[in-house]
Design a protein around this motif. Structure first.
Motif, PDB file in Angstrom:
ATOM      1  N   PRO A  48       7.918  -8.595   0.137  1.00  0.00           N
ATOM      2  CA  PRO A  48       7.723  -7.842  -1.104  1.00  0.00           C
ATOM      3  C   PRO A  48       6.656  -6.744  -1.033  1.00  0.00           C
ATOM      4  O   PRO A  48       6.171  -6.297  -2.059  1.00  0.00           O
ATOM      5  CB  PRO A  48       7.296  -8.942  -2.083  1.00  0.00           C
ATOM      6  N   TYR A  49       6.268  -6.329   0.190  1.00  0.00           N
ATOM      7  CA  TYR A  49       5.305  -5.225   0.280  1.00  0.00           C
ATOM      8  C   TYR A  49       6.053  -3.927  -0.031  1.00  0.00           C
ATOM      9  O   TYR A  49       6.387  -3.141   0.844  1.00  0.00           O
ATOM     10  CB  TYR A  49       4.660  -5.171   1.665  1.00  0.00           C
ATOM     11  N   PRO A  76       6.900  -0.230  -6.710  1.00  0.00           N
ATOM     12  CA  PRO A  76       7.675  -0.669  -7.875  1.00  0.00           C
ATOM     13  C   PRO A  76       9.120  -0.176  -7.847  1.00  0.00           C
ATOM     14  O   PRO A  76      10.047  -0.934  -8.164  1.00  0.00           O
ATOM     15  CB  PRO A  76       6.902  -0.078  -9.056  1.00  0.00           C
ATOM     16  N   SER A  77       9.340   1.081  -7.455  1.00  0.00           N
ATOM     17  CA  SER A  77      10.705   1.604  -7.430  1.00  0.00           C
ATOM     18  C   SER A  77      11.536   0.912  -6.355  1.00  0.00           C
ATOM     19  O   SER A  77      12.719   0.616  -6.567  1.00  0.00           O
ATOM     20  CB  SER A  77      10.694   3.123  -7.201  1.00  0.00           C
ATOM     21  N   ALA A  78      10.921   0.629  -5.191  1.00  0.00           N
ATOM     22  CA  ALA A  78      11.645  -0.062  -4.127  1.00  0.00           C
ATOM     23  C   ALA A  78      11.981  -1.492  -4.539  1.00  0.00           C
ATOM     24  O   ALA A  78      13.056  -2.004  -4.220  1.00  0.00           O
ATOM     25  CB  ALA A  78      10.819  -0.057  -2.839  1.00  0.00           C
ATOM     26  N   LEU A  79      11.074  -2.127  -5.270  1.00  0.00           N
ATOM     27  CA  LEU A  79      11.340  -3.480  -5.760  1.00  0.00           C
ATOM     28  C   LEU A  79      12.526  -3.483  -6.722  1.00  0.00           C
ATOM     29  O   LEU A  79      13.413  -4.337  -6.624  1.00  0.00           O
ATOM     30  CB  LEU A  79      10.100  -4.050  -6.448  1.00  0.00           C
ATOM     31  N   ASP A  99       9.144 -14.141  -1.521  1.00  0.00           N
ATOM     32  CA  ASP A  99       8.379 -14.814  -0.471  1.00  0.00           C
ATOM     33  C   ASP A  99       7.241 -13.891  -0.022  1.00  0.00           C
ATOM     34  O   ASP A  99       7.298 -12.680  -0.229  1.00  0.00           O
ATOM     35  CB  ASP A  99       9.297 -15.145   0.706  1.00  0.00           C
ATOM     36  N   GLU A 100       6.200 -14.486   0.578  1.00  0.00           N
ATOM     37  CA  GLU A 100       5.026 -13.725   1.037  1.00  0.00           C
ATOM     38  C   GLU A 100       4.446 -12.882  -0.099  1.00  0.00           C
ATOM     39  O   GLU A 100       4.068 -11.719   0.085  1.00  0.00           O
ATOM     40  CB  GLU A 100       5.406 -12.826   2.224  1.00  0.00           C
ATOM     41  N   GLN A 112       1.704 -12.811  -1.548  1.00  0.00           N
ATOM     42  CA  GLN A 112       0.317 -12.345  -1.441  1.00  0.00           C
ATOM     43  C   GLN A 112       0.267 -10.881  -0.986  1.00  0.00           C
ATOM     44  O   GLN A 112      -0.759 -10.222  -1.138  1.00  0.00           O
ATOM     45  CB  GLN A 112      -0.490 -13.228  -0.490  1.00  0.00           C
ATOM     46  N   ALA A 113       1.376 -10.370  -0.439  1.00  0.00           N
ATOM     47  CA  ALA A 113       1.420  -8.986   0.038  1.00  0.00           C
ATOM     48  C   ALA A 113       1.827  -7.997  -1.053  1.00  0.00           C
ATOM     49  O   ALA A 113       1.877  -6.791  -0.799  1.00  0.00           O
ATOM     50  CB  ALA A 113       2.391  -8.872   1.215  1.00  0.00           C
ATOM     51  N   LEU A 114       2.127  -8.480  -2.250  1.00  0.00           N
ATOM     52  CA  LEU A 114       2.555  -7.588  -3.327  1.00  0.00           C
ATOM     53  C   LEU A 114       1.434  -6.630  -3.732  1.00  0.00           C
ATOM     54  O   LEU A 114       0.339  -7.065  -4.090  1.00  0.00           O
ATOM     55  CB  LEU A 114       2.968  -8.403  -4.553  1.00  0.00           C
ATOM     56  N   PRO A 115       1.665  -5.328  -3.707  1.00  0.00           N
ATOM     57  CA  PRO A 115       0.668  -4.380  -4.230  1.00  0.00           C
ATOM     58  C   PRO A 115       0.475  -4.608  -5.732  1.00  0.00           C
ATOM     59  O   PRO A 115       1.368  -5.099  -6.421  1.00  0.00           O
ATOM     60  CB  PRO A 115       1.300  -3.009  -3.966  1.00  0.00           C
ATOM     61  N   GLU A 116      -0.690  -4.236  -6.213  1.00  0.00           N
ATOM     62  CA  GLU A 116      -1.011  -4.498  -7.619  1.00  0.00           C
ATOM     63  C   GLU A 116      -0.019  -3.823  -8.567  1.00  0.00           C
ATOM     64  O   GLU A 116       0.403  -4.424  -9.560  1.00  0.00           O
ATOM     65  CB  GLU A 116      -2.431  -4.023  -7.920  1.00  0.00           C
ATOM     66  N   GLU A 117       0.368  -2.586  -8.257  1.00  0.00           N
ATOM     67  CA  GLU A 117       1.294  -1.886  -9.151  1.00  0.00           C
ATOM     68  C   GLU A 117       2.682  -2.546  -9.145  1.00  0.00           C
ATOM     69  O   GLU A 117       3.401  -2.490 -10.146  1.00  0.00           O
ATOM     70  CB  GLU A 117       1.421  -0.402  -8.769  1.00  0.00           C
TER      71      GLU A 117
END
Length: 297
Positions: free
Chosen positions: A80-81, A84-87, A131-132, A134-139
């Protein structure tokens, strides 16, 4: 290799998270039960944390299989690194929504929302698993929170499960993401296996792989393996694999202490304290108990 030597069908200690090898250790099964109960109740945000190698991804894969069998729609994002648009684009792709990436965030959210409403109308529950985490950026964490705003008058259109290392809790403790933290209704922390769990895990994997003989590891070798791995499943796999290779190389049919010691010496993250500290560590390690269920975050 050693597969034929030990009477196996396949390698029992692969690092790939294969759900055929899922071991229902009390702590892991409790985490899975918490997730299933909370998701069936329609809870919006759930969180599972654990150190590297403790089995989070395997639990996630097991959960995916169970949810699919129950007819739920799942969107799985293993890395999930993302912006927002890619997510949003990844979620749309998982849900079968097609749109060009340049249409803008608001329009993309409208299309996702429409698909979620259609799925809800057909009686389908939609769950996003990250999954993973903890790698999510704050935005991107904020974008996930906004996605969970999509709801009908009576229920959420999207449920979210976060799997991450303990650093995820540190990220969620920041004041800038406190709104998301408040939405986490159930959480569970996975811990390493205790001595009994380590032994059960080891022989469960051996039996799934086809082993049908007597105890393959002698008692002292098993002690060294469990303490050297610190009860971390990934390290158990690595040490067991190397120990079996060492025994095979000597033509032995039983894994002995010397084989496990060689495996520990060859593995950077393996650990076994010498002397009297070993006895202290053993007492501490053996007395560990499974954690209790926590509600909230």
């Amino acid at each position: 290799m050693y597969i034929n030597h030990f009477g196996l069908r396949e390698s029992p200690f692969s690092l790939t998270p294969d759900t055929d090898y899922y071991y229902s250790y009390a702590d892991h099964q409790e985490a899975l039960n918490v997730l299933l109960v909370a998701l069936r109740m329609g809870e919006g945000f759930l969180k599972i944390t654990g150190e590297v190698g403790t089995g989070k991804t395997l639990i996630c894969r097991k959960l995916l299989n169970i949810l699919a069998d129950e007819g739920m729609v799942t969107a799985y994002i293993p890395n999930p690194y993302l912006t927002p648009s890619a997510l949003r684009y990844c979620l749309a792709e998982e849900l079968g929504v097609e749109y060009p990436m340049n249409i803008g965030g608001h329009r993309a959210l409208q299309l996702i929302n429409k698909q979620l409403i259609d799925l809800k109308a057909s009686g389908r529950q939609v769950i996003l698993l990250l999954d993973e985490a903890q790698a999510l950026p704050e935005e991107t964490l904020e974008a996930i929170r906004l996605l969970t705003n999509l709801e009908t008058e009576k229920s959420k259109l999207l449920q979210v499960v976060l799997f991450g290392q303990p650093e995820l809790d540190e990220h969620l403790n920041r004041s800038s993401v406190r709104q998301l933290k408040q939405r986490i209704t159930f959480s569970h922390a996975i811990h390493p296996l205790d001595r009994e769990g380590c032994q059960g895990y080891l022989y469960h994997r051996l039996h799934v792989a086809g082993y049908s003989g007597e105890s393959l590891f002698d008692d002292k070798a098993l002690d060294w393996l469990c303490r050297g791995s610190r009860g971390i499943p990934r390290l158990i796999n690595i040490l067991a694999h190397k120990s079996m290779m060492a025994a095979y190389g000597e033509g032995k049919s039983t894994i002995e202490t010397s084989h496990v010691k060689r495996a520990i010496d060859d593995t950077e993250d393996a650990f076994f304290p010498p002397g009297r500290m070993a006895r202290f560590w053993h007492a501490l390690f053996s007395s560990r108990s499974a954690p209790a269920l926590r509600g909230g975050s």
